[in-house]
Design an enzyme around this catalytic site. Structure first.
Site, PDB file in Angstrom:
ATOM      1  N   CYS A  50      40.258  46.592  33.634  1.00  0.00           N
ATOM      2  CA  CYS A  50      40.432  45.413  34.478  1.00  0.00           C
ATOM      3  C   CYS A  50      41.520  45.578  35.531  1.00  0.00           C
ATOM      4  O   CYS A  50      41.418  45.022  36.631  1.00  0.00           O
ATOM      5  CB  CYS A  50      40.771  44.183  33.626  1.00  0.00           C
ATOM      6  SG  CYS A  50      39.852  44.093  32.064  1.00  0.00           S
ATOM      7  N   HIS A  54      42.237  43.752  39.233  1.00  0.00           N
ATOM      8  CA  HIS A  54      43.045  42.522  39.124  1.00  0.00           C
ATOM      9  C   HIS A  54      44.550  42.792  39.134  1.00  0.00           C
ATOM     10  O   HIS A  54      45.332  41.847  39.250  1.00  0.00           O
ATOM     11  CB  HIS A  54      42.684  41.764  37.840  1.00  0.00           C
ATOM     12  CG  HIS A  54      41.250  41.320  37.788  1.00  0.00           C
ATOM     13  ND1 HIS A  54      40.793  40.202  38.465  1.00  0.00           N
ATOM     14  CD2 HIS A  54      40.165  41.852  37.175  1.00  0.00           C
ATOM     15  CE1 HIS A  54      39.483  40.054  38.237  1.00  0.00           C
ATOM     16  NE2 HIS A  54      39.076  41.044  37.472  1.00  0.00           N
TER      17      HIS A  54
END
Ligand code: DHE
Length: 550
Positions: A50, A54
């Protein structure tokens, strides 16, 4: 036997990430309950899957911000469903793709409701501890000792096996497979063409000597916990003198000795955003480019939106010119004269142009598409607008052509002069070559299998039309792969510029391939298949990469 060693190697890098001992920050009332073990596991998963989009601290970039003030508003169910099904804007469907189990998704949805832990810093002591010189410069050859055609060699990332393949550009023979860091992101070549540098997602840099009888890693170092970019000094008088690597975590870059990778100078990129001038704790280093006009590296600092022009002529008195550009700088490359650097501020839908001769911002251009993603871009001579540079888009089917000739075509310079429509959204890379009459556009991340398995080709002479037709090449079909849903990614030309190679990127345990297309006839020329070709992605022709030909 080979698969075993690859798997063995995969484990330590995971363990290293897993060993990042993070403290569970103070729990607030209503916090989801999570055991220490779950928290560590989720931290590792977040870091691997992720953080790239992000951010480690979840401040957002290519992906949305996921700090608890935001995630708690969204709530557990929303997050769980979003992680499961993904979104057309680019969030992968982790659940339905089978990459994460229901339990994994549940864990990650709970995890992002909590405060993000900050992984440790990685300074000089850590770098020096990881630094190894396998062959001292004095023990290396003084001339090329092998019969390899190193200028037409391709360095190919074997993403999930933590290796690269060195493939001969004329015979398609795999000359060698080398162990590297995990999921090598890019390969770059020293100005002389002798040294090949690769950087893993785990921030491990390998320096490979292509002059040895049996080319191999001569030095290695880890420059952080997560990284994407490496480059070398290319200005006259500084050929092969320095290497530079940029990290995502910690947010910093390091200048290293070009013969040994000895870390010499680390610079943090933390600081103020260019526009609001508020502090950002995690401005990651995206693309880095070695200038041909000055002893300078251009360093894209993603979250603060600055391009640092790093003068390496005296690294003890490092001069850094910070150019305000646009936030979320990502990838980019040079125009055909090699004077101008064009780079995407992807989440802002813009392309920034820097004059590397004057060290100045020239323009910030709207590409009128969603999330420009050029790779290094593609330089063609447009029949109406003269020299232009191209980028495709992650979020839609458009290709933006930007005029790059302020002398010959001043009225078109630094404007989007033509918008083309290719196969569909999910494009990652465009490619051409000065000898080619074609512009190739992939659609790697398109959800439709046929689309992501094909490539669109525009004929440059057809660009007189407002909406030119393109030819579709069924690359996956040509590869003859029956199992899985392989995606076609990143075209790369051979040195002569008469053939282009595409990776057919399948799952780790399924067959992948490289498909070679004849650029003149647009017909299939060759398919490279080998059990060792595990998840091929980026390919870098030694000559084209070193000379910035694209
Ligand atoms: Fe890349 C280039 C970052 C996902 C294949 N990628 C780059 C560059 C950056 C970057 C900063 C420019 C380096 C330079 O020129 O110095 N890439 C990222 C991410 O942050 C992102 C979005 C998410 C992540 O978690 O990594 C990401 N990239 C991918 C992939 O999933 C790809 C398709 C497969 C893979 O191997 O991981 C991928 N990226 C590439 C390739 C290049 C690249 C092949 C070089 C293109 C070129 O022609 O120079």
């Amino acid at each position: 036997d080979h698969a075993d060693t690859a798997a063995d190697r995969y484990v330590p890098s995971m363990t290293t990430l897993g060993e990042i001992n993070v403290e569970i920050p103070g729990r607030k009332p209503g916090d989801p309950v999570m055991t220490d073990e779950e928290f560590q596991q989720a931290t590792t998963t977040y870091f691997e899957r992720c953080a790239g989009c992000h951010g480690v601290l979840r401040k957002g970039a290519t992906g949305k911000a996921l700090t608890p003030d935001i995630t708690r508003d969204l709530g557990f169910e929303y997050l769980r469903d979003f992680i499961t099904y993904g979104s057309p804007a680019g969030m992968p469907n982790w659940g339905t793709s089978g990459d994460m189990t229901e339990a994994d998704v549940d864990l990650m949805a709970r995890y992002v409701l909590l405060e993000p832990p900050a992984p440790p810093e990685f300074g000089m002591e850590d770098m020096r501890a990881s630094w190894k010189v396998h062959v001292e410069p004095a023990d290396r050859p003084t001339e090329k000792l092998n019969d390899w055609d190193i200028d037409n060699l391709f360095s190919v990332t074997l993403r999930d096996s933590g290796e690269i393949a060195l493939i001969d550009g004329s015979t398609y023979e795999i000359k060698k497979i080398l162990e590297t860091g995990y999921a090598v992101h890019i390969s770059r070549i020293s100005a002389s063409g002798r040294y090949l540098f690769v950087i893993g997602r785990d921030a491990k840099v390998n320096m490979i000597d292509l002059w040895m009888e049996d080319p191999d890693t001569v030095a290695e170092i880890k420059v952080g916990a997560e990284a994407r970019s490496v480059e070398t000094s290319k200005f006259e008088g500084y050929e092969d003198k320095y290497a530079i690597a940029g990290a995502y975590w910690p947010p910093q870059f390091v200048i290293m000795d070009g013969d040994t990778l000895e870390p010499l100078r680390i610079k943090s990129t933390r600081g103020m955003t260019y526009d609001e001038q508020t502090y950002h704790p995690e401005p990651r280093v995206a693309a880095i480019l070695g200038s041909h006009y000055k002893p300078e590296f251009l360093v894209n600092v993603k979250e603060t939106g600055k391009i640092m022009m790093v003068d390496y002529s005296d690294i003890d008195a490092l001069k850094v010119t910070e150019i305000n550009a646009e936030r979320f700088l990502h990838d980019g490359g040079l125009d055909s004269t090699q004077r101008y650097f064009l780079t995407a501020a992807n989440a802002r839908g813009k392309v920034v142009v820097i004059d590397t001769k004057e060290s100045k911002l020239v323009a910030v251009i709207e590409t009128e598409g969603e999330t420009p993603h050029p790779g290094r871009g593609a330089n063609i001579i447009h029949p109406t607008y003269g020299p232009v540079w191209a980028t495709s888009h992650l979020g839609d089917d458009t290709v933006a052509l930007i005029g790059t000739d302020p002398e010959g075509h001043p009225e078109h310079a630094w404007k989007m002069v033509h918008q083309l429509y290719a196969l569909g959204g999910g494009s990652l890379f465009v490619k051409t070559h000065p000898e080619s009459e074609h512009l190739y556009v992939d659609a790697t991340l398109n959800p439709d299998a046929e689309t992501s398995g094909s490539v669109a080709v525009f004929k440059v002479s057809d660009l007189t039309e407002e909406e030119p037709e393109y030819t579709t090449l069924p690359i996956v079909e040509w590869a003859g792969i029956a199992e899985g849903q392989p995606r076609v990614v990143q075209g790369e030309f051979n040195k002569a510029g008469n053939e282009i190679w595409f990776s057919v990127w399948n799952a780790k345990d399924l067959e992948s391939a490289i498909v070679v297309v004849d650029d003149k006839t647009l017909e299939l020329k060759h398919v490279i298949k080998d059990p060792r070709l595990i998840t091929p992605t980026g390919k870098f022709n030694v000559y084209n990469t070193r000379a910035d030909v694209y």
